[in-house]
Design an enzyme around this catalytic site. Structure first.
Site, PDB file in Angstrom:
ATOM      1  N   GLY A   1      50.844   4.037  97.220  1.00  0.00           N
ATOM      2  CA  GLY A   1      51.720   4.801  96.021  1.00  0.00           C
ATOM      3  C   GLY A   1      51.721   4.076  94.898  1.00  0.00           C
ATOM      4  O   GLY A   1      52.454   4.493  93.816  1.00  0.00           O
TER       5      GLY A   1
ATOM      6  N   TYR B   1      32.891  17.543  91.318  1.00  0.00           N
ATOM      7  CA  TYR B   1      33.616  18.184  90.469  1.00  0.00           C
ATOM      8  C   TYR B   1      33.293  17.205  89.168  1.00  0.00           C
ATOM      9  O   TYR B   1      33.062  17.749  88.017  1.00  0.00           O
ATOM     10  CB  TYR B   1      35.142  17.888  90.663  1.00  0.00           C
ATOM     11  CG  TYR B   1      36.044  18.421  89.803  1.00  0.00           C
ATOM     12  CD1 TYR B   1      36.309  19.786  89.447  1.00  0.00           C
ATOM     13  CD2 TYR B   1      36.952  17.634  89.047  1.00  0.00           C
ATOM     14  CE1 TYR B   1      37.101  20.317  88.433  1.00  0.00           C
ATOM     15  CE2 TYR B   1      37.792  18.112  88.057  1.00  0.00           C
ATOM     16  CZ  TYR B   1      37.939  19.425  87.920  1.00  0.00           C
ATOM     17  OH  TYR B   1      38.809  20.009  86.999  1.00  0.00           O
ATOM     18  N   ASP B   2      33.546  15.850  89.316  1.00  0.00           N
ATOM     19  CA  ASP B   2      33.314  14.872  88.362  1.00  0.00           C
ATOM     20  C   ASP B   2      32.071  15.153  87.523  1.00  0.00           C
ATOM     21  O   ASP B   2      32.009  15.111  86.280  1.00  0.00           O
ATOM     22  CB  ASP B   2      33.427  13.475  88.771  1.00  0.00           C
ATOM     23  CG  ASP B   2      34.939  13.133  89.291  1.00  0.00           C
ATOM     24  OD1 ASP B   2      35.634  14.007  89.546  1.00  0.00           O
ATOM     25  OD2 ASP B   2      35.129  12.090  89.688  1.00  0.00           O
ATOM     26  N   GLU B   3      31.006  14.825  88.266  1.00  0.00           N
ATOM     27  CA  GLU B   3      29.858  15.209  87.921  1.00  0.00           C
ATOM     28  C   GLU B   3      29.536  16.314  87.194  1.00  0.00           C
ATOM     29  O   GLU B   3      28.514  16.649  86.199  1.00  0.00           O
ATOM     30  CB  GLU B   3      28.599  14.518  88.848  1.00  0.00           C
ATOM     31  CG  GLU B   3      28.508  13.080  88.987  1.00  0.00           C
ATOM     32  CD  GLU B   3      28.376  12.358  87.961  1.00  0.00           C
ATOM     33  OE1 GLU B   3      27.898  12.723  86.656  1.00  0.00           O
ATOM     34  OE2 GLU B   3      28.492  11.137  88.020  1.00  0.00           O
ATOM     35  N   GLY B   4      29.909  17.651  87.937  1.00  0.00           N
ATOM     36  CA  GLY B   4      29.769  18.919  87.252  1.00  0.00           C
ATOM     37  C   GLY B   4      30.239  19.132  86.067  1.00  0.00           C
ATOM     38  O   GLY B   4      29.924  19.625  84.976  1.00  0.00           O
ATOM     39  N   LYS B   5      31.541  18.502  85.598  1.00  0.00           N
ATOM     40  CA  LYS B   5      32.265  18.452  84.668  1.00  0.00           C
ATOM     41  C   LYS B   5      31.544  17.621  83.543  1.00  0.00           C
ATOM     42  O   LYS B   5      31.586  17.886  82.459  1.00  0.00           O
ATOM     43  CB  LYS B   5      33.762  18.076  84.742  1.00  0.00           C
ATOM     44  CG  LYS B   5      34.515  19.102  85.501  1.00  0.00           C
ATOM     45  CD  LYS B   5      34.647  20.483  84.436  1.00  0.00           C
ATOM     46  CE  LYS B   5      36.106  21.237  85.060  1.00  0.00           C
ATOM     47  NZ  LYS B   5      36.334  22.254  84.322  1.00  0.00           N
TER      48      LYS B   5
ATOM     49  N   PRO C   1      41.215   7.669  91.903  1.00  0.00           N
ATOM     50  CA  PRO C   1      41.414   6.766  90.849  1.00  0.00           C
ATOM     51  C   PRO C   1      42.586   5.943  90.785  1.00  0.00           C
ATOM     52  O   PRO C   1      43.580   6.542  91.227  1.00  0.00           O
ATOM     53  CB  PRO C   1      41.238   7.447  89.666  1.00  0.00           C
ATOM     54  CG  PRO C   1      40.476   8.992  89.965  1.00  0.00           C
ATOM     55  CD  PRO C   1      40.836   9.023  91.491  1.00  0.00           C
TER      56      PRO C   1
ATOM     57  N   THR D   1      48.381   5.556  89.667  1.00  0.00           N
ATOM     58  CA  THR D   1      49.420   6.041  88.576  1.00  0.00           C
ATOM     59  C   THR D   1      48.622   7.429  87.970  1.00  0.00           C
ATOM     60  O   THR D   1      47.329   7.531  88.114  1.00  0.00           O
ATOM     61  CB  THR D   1      49.464   5.220  87.446  1.00  0.00           C
ATOM     62  OG1 THR D   1      48.260   5.095  86.617  1.00  0.00           O
ATOM     63  CG2 THR D   1      49.995   3.763  87.729  1.00  0.00           C
TER      64      THR D   1
ATOM     65  N   VAL E   1      51.928  17.009  92.663  1.00  0.00           N
ATOM     66  CA  VAL E   1      53.299  17.571  92.339  1.00  0.00           C
ATOM     67  C   VAL E   1      53.518  18.655  93.119  1.00  0.00           C
ATOM     68  O   VAL E   1      54.663  18.876  93.931  1.00  0.00           O
ATOM     69  CB  VAL E   1      53.104  18.180  90.653  1.00  0.00           C
ATOM     70  CG1 VAL E   1      54.375  18.973  90.495  1.00  0.00           C
ATOM     71  CG2 VAL E   1      52.920  16.948  89.899  1.00  0.00           C
TER      72      VAL E   1
END
Ligand code: UDP
Length: 323
Positions: A208, A146-150, A287, A211, A189
């Site tokens: 937890g 996902y990250d590298e695709g984006k 992250p 952020t 969420v």
């Protein structure tokens, strides 16, 4: 003036369906394209019978047809659970899908707005993240599809602008929530709300303390429409002055919460819940912090988020209750 025609790739998804609805309300004729991999026709029910709306079930990487004034590029699974389920398809959708949309933009002279993501910053070493930051991303991890695709999609867009003069812009979308999120989406969420409503344990991954900054969907859609509406010379001048060249804006709510605070807020808003918080292992490459710097969006669009987390969560909870 004849009505404007918009193509929304990913139009049956959580964000895409809100965008279609907004465009219809603004007088556009809208084609929503979606292969229903993570999108759902349920998201279209409130507007699918409108005369200016058409749904096409199609993969964004297959040949595209039509004449459009505006093209919105939102077709890609976005929840870690979904994008990791078929990582090769995720990368292909992200990169080849955007290439397809860019070619169509070039052919019909359409302006394109691409949904990029805060994920391009990876596990950021700069906080909050501003658009000039290049990111800290693993090329071979479980989030990389996902990250590298984006990231590759952003590169392609920048080059289509430079080489082919396509009028393309990007928003880097930070965590966004609201009605029409899929209840089994796997994102934090929807997970916390569904768990609290069903008295199941609230699953915090890690300790937890990581952020995120949560943006309500209406705020995002407003930013996207404002950005699309900006004349090209104004946009080009603004990003040249800010030494970015390619038009790219962070869109997110700078309010920053730990996942523990989010769990507590959800439980506060669902006081009858008997759920308890439990701690589970943190997924790889998760992250540690994320918060947008939205100075540029404020300056160019006169935009900032208006919906506080508690208000947005209330509407989202109400949606999940009625579903
Ligand atoms: N998360 C969590 N419990 C869950 C789902 C997610 O604690 O049931 C955490 C996840 O590890 C991450 C944050 O919530 O730190 C946001 O996760 P999400 O999948 O919503 O989006 P991301 O920002 O990671 O793409």
């Amino acid at each position: 003036m004849s009505e404007k025609r918009a193509l929304v790739a990913g139009g049956a998804g959580f964000l895409g369906s809100h965008l279609c609805e907004r465009l219809l309300a603004d007088g556009y004729s809208v084609v929503a394209l979606d292969n229903l991999h993570t999108g759902s026709e349920d998201n279209l029910v409130s507007f699918r019978d409108r005369p200016r709306f058409e749904f096409r079930r199609q993969n964004v990487i297959d040949p595209l047809a039509g004449e459009f004034d505006e093209i919105y590029s939102l077709a890609c699974p976005a929840s870690p659970v979904h994008y990791q389920a078929d990582p090769i398809a995720t990368w292909e959708t992200s990169v080849l899908g955007v290439r397809n949309l860019l070619k169509l933009s070039e052919k019909c002279g359409a302006r394109l707005l691409h949904a990029s993501t805060s994920e391009i910053y990876g596990d950021p070493l700069m906080h909050p993240q501003e658009e000039h930051y290049w990111g800290n991303v693993n090329t071979i991890g479980i989030r990389s599809c996902y990250d590298e695709g984006k990231r590759a999609a952003e590169t392609l867009i920048a080059d289509y602008r430079r080489v082919k003069n396509v009028d393309a812009r990007m928003v880097r979308i930070f965590n966004t929530y609201g009605p029409r999120m899929h209840p089994q989406d796997g994102r934090v969420v929807s997970n916390f709300i569904m768990q609290a409503l069903h008295d199941r344990p609230i699953t915090i991954y890690g300790d937890g303390t990581q952020t995120r900054s949560f943006q309500y969907v209406d705020d995002l859609i407003r930013a996207m429409r404002l950005f699309m509406d900006k004349p090209r010379d104004e946009v080009d001048g603004f990003f040249a002055r800010h030494k970015l060249g390619t038009p790219v804006l962070n869109t997110g709510n700078p309010g920053e919460y730990t996942m523990k605070q989010l769990a507590e807020e959800v439980l506060r808003l669902i006081p009858d819940s008997r759920s308890q918080i439990v701690y589970e292992p943190l997924p790889a490459d998760d992250p540690k912090k994320r918060k947008p710097d939205i100075t540029l969006a404020k300056e160019l669009l006169g935009w900032e988020p208006q919906v506080p987390l508690s208000e947005g969560l209330k509407s989202t909870i109400a949606y999940f209750v009625t579903r």
